[in-house]
Design a protein around this motif. Structure first.
Motif, PDB file in Angstrom:
ATOM      1  N   ASP A 232      30.450 -14.399 -41.569  1.00  0.00           N
ATOM      2  CA  ASP A 232      30.078 -14.750 -40.204  1.00  0.00           C
ATOM      3  C   ASP A 232      30.200 -13.568 -39.247  1.00  0.00           C
ATOM      4  N   SER A 311      26.893 -15.477 -33.923  1.00  0.00           N
ATOM      5  CA  SER A 311      26.922 -16.839 -33.391  1.00  0.00           C
ATOM      6  C   SER A 311      27.723 -16.938 -32.101  1.00  0.00           C
ATOM      7  N   LYS A 312      28.630 -15.984 -31.872  1.00  0.00           N
ATOM      8  CA  LYS A 312      29.468 -15.994 -30.678  1.00  0.00           C
ATOM      9  C   LYS A 312      29.010 -14.986 -29.624  1.00  0.00           C
TER      10      LYS A 312
END
Length: 362
Positions: A232, A311-312
């Motif tokens: 991730d 994603s952040k």
């Protein structure tokens, strides 16, 4: 320091240290709590009002000057002090600690060696060259210790001093210390390796003041572990060697790579220092070259690794073995937030990975 001088110090700090986007968020807080008007649609339009109206002042620094100078109740400056506890910082380093206790902290408050933050307009932070009396704030699992340094402008003394805050955050649950710092311009860096020396000073002060032990964390091993075990986060190398010197790569949003050849530029300045120091004009050229190097943030602060959490929307630089120390120096890219959400996410992610690396499940 007298209160009026402290207010002027706050104004200079906002002007010289804070980016406009953070100042706008601070203005929003003041407006939301009904202390100022900063919206032309609800402006007093010249009519008598008990609330300071800055909606028709275009310059953001003049807005703050008006707010603080017309603040007869002396409450608005406390918003700046509180903001220093809650906002994000550009740089951070993490450490393990042992033997911390809140009882030691309470004793220091009783002995008047540290200030406990209160929204009391009669109290304000002590700011001096050694940050000798910090201010603290506590939550359930965290202790925030704010050190306030008085930094003089070494190039243009007429610009005055600023308040430079270094925030030490202790998480009592994980026994992790964060030392958070903001970027400061070359004019206010009083010595070489400024950030490293500040961190050295904070660590020593905390060890002596709180009777704790502070340990470096091997984040190079942690980052390598994350690179091999997690999917991730993307990790890129940011440092390369060129002609026996170190060059740095800065990947801007994963697009073109820029390679500022700092080794050659610094060598040029050193080799021609006699020419640079000939007169006032040539000295100014030399200073502008130094400012240029600082401005592109690659001389001392660009990381050797870049981590991206797509994603952040978080981009983080990491410089291992910073300035020949045994810790890593982290840098947040992009705009800083008014709350610490990104910093909290990164801390938890890194410390969880550190724990998993050192305590693998069987």
């Amino acid at each position: 320091m007298e209160f009026t001088k402290y207010v002027q110090l706050i104004l200079r700090t906002l002007q010289n240290l804070y980016p406009n986007y953070l100042k706008k968020r601070l203005l929003n807080r003041l407006a939301e709590d009904g202390l100022i008007i900063n919206n032309k649609r609800i402006s007093s339009k010249g009519q008598l009002s008990l609330i300071t109206d800055v909606s028709f002042i275009e310059d953001i620094n003049e807005k703050f000057r008006t707010i603080l100078e017309q603040d007869s109740d002396n409450v608005c400056f406390k918003y700046v002090e509180d903001f220093e506890f809650t906002k994000e910082y550009r740089h951070v380093s993490y450490f393990q600690i042992k033997n911390f206790s809140n009882e030691k902290l309470d004793k220091l408050v009783i002995e008047d060696k540290i200030n406990f933050f209160k929204k009391d307009h009669e109290m304000f932070d002590l700011v001096d060259s050694s940050a000798s009396k910090p201010t603290i704030k506590r939550s359930k699992d965290d202790v925030f210790i704010k050190f306030c340094y008085l930094l003089d402008n070494k190039v243009e003394s007429s610009k005055g001093s600023i308040k430079y805050v270094v925030l030490a955050k202790i998480n009592t649950k994980d026994n992790i210390l964060e030392i958070c710092l903001d970027k400061v311009s070359y004019d206010y860096k009083l010595q070489k390796d400024f950030y490293a020396l500040i961190i050295d000073d904070i660590k020593q002060t905390l060890e002596e003041m709180l009777k704790i032990q502070i340990f470096d964390i091997d984040f190079k091993a942690v980052v390598n572990f994350i690179k091999s075990e997690r999917d991730d986060v993307s990790i890129y190398a940011m440092k390369m060697h060129r002609n026996g010197t170190v060059a740095y790569l800065d990947a801007q949003s994963n697009e073109d790579l820029m390679i500022p050849i700092l080794g050659e530029l610094q060598a040029f300045i050193e080799q021609n220092k006699d020419l640079i120091n000939v007169n006032k004009e040539t000295k100014e050229i030399g200073r502008k070259l130094e400012d240029f190097i600082e401005g592109i943030e690659v001389k001392s602060d660009l990381p050797s690794v870049k981590m991206i959490w797509p994603s952040k929307g978080i981009k983080l630089g990491v410089d291992h073995g910073y300035k020949d120390r045994h810790y890593s120096f982290f840098m947040f890219y992009d705009e800083l937030g008014e709350s610490r959400e990104r910093m909290e996410y990164v801390r938890e992610y890194l410390i969880d990975s550190f724990s998993e690396l050192n305590n693998p499940t069987t």
